[in-house]
Design a protein around this motif. Structure first.
Motif, PDB file in Angstrom:
ATOM      1  N   GLY A  20       0.874  -1.185  -0.106  1.00  0.00           N
ATOM      2  CA  GLY A  20      -0.032   0.007  -0.207  1.00  0.00           C
ATOM      3  C   GLY A  20       0.608   1.261   0.074  1.00  0.00           C
ATOM      4  N   THR A  21       1.994   1.245   0.517  1.00  0.00           N
ATOM      5  CA  THR A  21       2.863   2.423   0.637  1.00  0.00           C
ATOM      6  C   THR A  21       3.374   2.892  -0.877  1.00  0.00           C
ATOM      7  N   ALA A  22       3.782   1.590  -1.735  1.00  0.00           N
ATOM      8  CA  ALA A  22       4.237   1.814  -2.905  1.00  0.00           C
ATOM      9  C   ALA A  22       3.159   2.344  -3.766  1.00  0.00           C
ATOM     10  N   ILE A  23       2.069   1.885  -3.778  1.00  0.00           N
ATOM     11  CA  ILE A  23       0.820   2.192  -4.790  1.00  0.00           C
ATOM     12  C   ILE A  23       0.381   3.675  -4.639  1.00  0.00           C
ATOM     13  N   GLY A  24       0.905   4.628  -5.394  1.00  0.00           N
ATOM     14  CA  GLY A  24       0.343   6.012  -5.301  1.00  0.00           C
ATOM     15  C   GLY A  24       0.685   6.786  -6.519  1.00  0.00           C
ATOM     16  N   PHE A 202      10.646   4.933  -8.781  1.00  0.00           N
ATOM     17  CA  PHE A 202       9.726   5.636  -8.030  1.00  0.00           C
ATOM     18  C   PHE A 202       8.507   4.972  -7.675  1.00  0.00           C
ATOM     19  N   ALA A 203       7.822   4.297  -8.614  1.00  0.00           N
ATOM     20  CA  ALA A 203       6.623   3.500  -8.705  1.00  0.00           C
ATOM     21  C   ALA A 203       6.725   2.408  -7.829  1.00  0.00           C
ATOM     22  N   MET A 204       8.019   1.686  -8.026  1.00  0.00           N
ATOM     23  CA  MET A 204       8.308   0.417  -6.848  1.00  0.00           C
ATOM     24  C   MET A 204       8.762   0.793  -5.635  1.00  0.00           C
ATOM     25  N   ASN A 205       8.876   2.087  -5.310  1.00  0.00           N
ATOM     26  CA  ASN A 205       9.676   2.368  -3.971  1.00  0.00           C
ATOM     27  C   ASN A 205       8.750   2.262  -2.766  1.00  0.00           C
ATOM     28  N   PHE A 206       8.983   1.518  -1.715  1.00  0.00           N
ATOM     29  CA  PHE A 206       8.398   1.420  -0.416  1.00  0.00           C
ATOM     30  C   PHE A 206       9.325   1.793   0.658  1.00  0.00           C
ATOM     31  N   SER A 207      10.432   2.568   0.326  1.00  0.00           N
ATOM     32  CA  SER A 207      11.681   2.535   1.281  1.00  0.00           C
ATOM     33  C   SER A 207      11.363   3.183   2.522  1.00  0.00           C
ATOM     34  N   ALA A 296      -6.001   7.088  -4.875  1.00  0.00           N
ATOM     35  CA  ALA A 296      -4.513   6.644  -4.921  1.00  0.00           C
ATOM     36  C   ALA A 296      -3.522   7.695  -4.491  1.00  0.00           C
ATOM     37  N   ILE A 297      -3.751   9.026  -4.893  1.00  0.00           N
ATOM     38  CA  ILE A 297      -2.769  10.071  -4.504  1.00  0.00           C
ATOM     39  C   ILE A 297      -3.124  10.344  -3.029  1.00  0.00           C
ATOM     40  N   VAL A 298      -4.039  10.457  -2.643  1.00  0.00           N
ATOM     41  CA  VAL A 298      -4.652  11.059  -1.296  1.00  0.00           C
ATOM     42  C   VAL A 298      -4.206  10.040  -0.168  1.00  0.00           C
ATOM     43  N   SER A 299      -4.200   8.786  -0.519  1.00  0.00           N
ATOM     44  CA  SER A 299      -3.920   7.625   0.581  1.00  0.00           C
ATOM     45  C   SER A 299      -2.468   7.427   0.892  1.00  0.00           C
ATOM     46  N   SER A 300      -1.486   7.983  -0.489  1.00  0.00           N
ATOM     47  CA  SER A 300      -0.300   8.029  -0.240  1.00  0.00           C
ATOM     48  C   SER A 300       0.185   9.410   0.310  1.00  0.00           C
ATOM     49  N   TYR A 301      -0.503  10.407  -0.022  1.00  0.00           N
ATOM     50  CA  TYR A 301      -0.368  11.889   0.488  1.00  0.00           C
ATOM     51  C   TYR A 301      -0.213  11.883   2.009  1.00  0.00           C
TER      52      TYR A 301
END
Length: 417
Positions: A20-24, A202-207, A296-301
């Motif tokens: 979920g962290t990576a999906i944004g 960037f799209a695969m990043n969950f660091s 998608a954007i808000v959840s990562s924001y």
């Protein structure tokens, strides 16, 4: 307690949290850059991105999980290399997520603006006012407390994943395989690889959450070896699931769209879902797809805003108390600092989102290079420098380091080719 060798339900919850962290924003803008680059760079990147994602994020997690005591990444580096090195890591972590927040603030404004103008027919909306309303509303959710944020985000993430996967399946009948007949131009492929690879990183990043993952399992484990073994498996399965999900989505969207659509989307600084909603003939798609992009954007924001603010608070606190005694540190007003950093971030993000900087350029030229420094370069260097980490060195380290350098310079070099 001793951690089991197999994945438990708790482990799977962590896998989903990393996922979920990576999906944004990354997955929403990656198809645009990939579509502009053609099919061959996509195929090449699909082959190489899994080991790079796994070994780089495993490196970050191992730094924390292998420590004698449970602490975060900054604490680990401070213990191994001193306070100055820990402060540098704090700066890297902060920079790796603040640029992402800029992209999210810009992206959410563009999504809502396009929806109001095109789907609801409300005409031109004042961008400064719209951006201010959106950022104030989103920050209001954050100020309501961490529990509220976690609850709202958890509600958003899983339907989002299901809808994006369903959309990937929905696009299959519209696939056009004419891209495979295009001639293989080595120079053009190399240029598009350099442009697309940073966006894929960037799209695969969950660091941002790897430090919390390592610390959490180190707290539960009897020893560092058990924590490392378990976190390795969690990172492996998340990297594999992420590869399948992200690349299936990218291929499905790219094969169902025309290069002209991708050019228009990049020019208008909109994500691929907003682009599709403007083309859709079905009324339900016209309204559903922008909502999915917004979620998608808000959840990562939310997560990245909180992480950015905590990183900024930590850096200011360290500078303010660098030479202070323990009593002065105890008297430090953290609540007052949090209030000022929150206001400062809202104002800064509002100013930048109003300017409407190109999101793909932010991702490729700013966010991805800093992520590469933090996630690809730093763990490799630390494992060569710190004696206790010597047992975790791997033959993949040189490849991860090399592609970290490619990520840092690739987008800028490709724009001059």
């Amino acid at each position: 307690m001793t951690l089991n060798a197999s994945l438990t339900r708790y482990d799977m919850e962590w896998v989903l949290t990393l996922f979920g962290t990576a999906i944004g924003a990354g997955i929403l803008f990656l198809p645009i850059q990939a579509g502009l680059g053609g099919i061959w760079p996509m195929i090449i990147l699909t082959v190489i991105i899994f080991p790079l994602t796994y070994y780089s994020h495993r490196g970050i997690t191992r730094l924390v999980a292998s420590n004698e005591t449970a602490t975060d990444i900054t604490g680990v580096v401070e213990q191994d290399l001193g306070r100055n090195a820990g402060f540098i890591v704090s700066i890297l972590y902060f920079l790796s997520i603040i640029t992402i927040c800029v992209g999210y603030a810009t992206g959410v404004t563009n999504i809502v603006s396009s929806f109001l103008e095109n789907q609801l027919g409300m005409g031109s909306i004042s961008r400064p006012i719209l951006t201010g309303i959106l950022l104030t509303g989103l920050t209001g959710v954050i100020l309501a407390g961490e529990k509220v944020v976690v609850k709202v985000t958890s509600i958003m993430v899983y339907p989002l994943i299901a809808i994006l996967f369903a959309l990937s399946l929905y696009m299959i009948p519209y696939w056009n395989f004419s891209m495979f007949t295009a001639p293989f131009d080595g120079g053009l492929v190399a240029k598009n690889l350099l442009l697309t690879f940073p966006v894929l990183v960037f799209a695969m990043n969950f660091s941002p959450i790897c430090s919390a993952l390592g610390r959490n399992y180190r707290e539960q484990a009897d020893n560092a070896e058990a924590a490392v073994a378990k976190t390795d498996r969690v990172v492996f399965w998340n990297s594999l699931i992420l590869l399948v999900f992200v690349m299936f989505f990218v291929f499905s969207i790219v094969l169902s769209q025309t290069p002209e659509s991708m050019v228009a989307a990049k020019a208008n600084n909109i994500d691929v879902l907003t682009m599709i909603s403007l083309q859709a003939h079905e009324p339900w798609l016209k309204f559903l797809i922008p909502l999915v992009a917004f979620i998608a954007i808000v959840s990562s924001y939310f997560g990245h805003f909180i992480g950015t603010r905590e990183g900024l608070d930590g850096m200011i606190y360290r500078v303010a108390t660098w030479s202070a005694d323990s009593d002065a540190k105890a008297r430090f007003n953290h609540k007052k600092l949090r209030r000022y950093t929150t206001i400062g971030m809202i104002i800064g993000l509002w100013l930048l989102a109003v300017v409407n900087p190109p999101i793909l350029k932010i991702i490729g030229a700013m966010s991805a290079p800093i992520i590469a420094l933090y996630c690809y370069i730093m763990p490799v260097l630390l494992m060569k420098r710190v004696p206790r980490l010597a047992i975790y060195r791997t033959r993949w380290a040189a490849l991860v380091f090399l592609f970290g350098l490619v990520t840092i310079v690739g987008y800028g070099v490709a724009e001059f080719l």
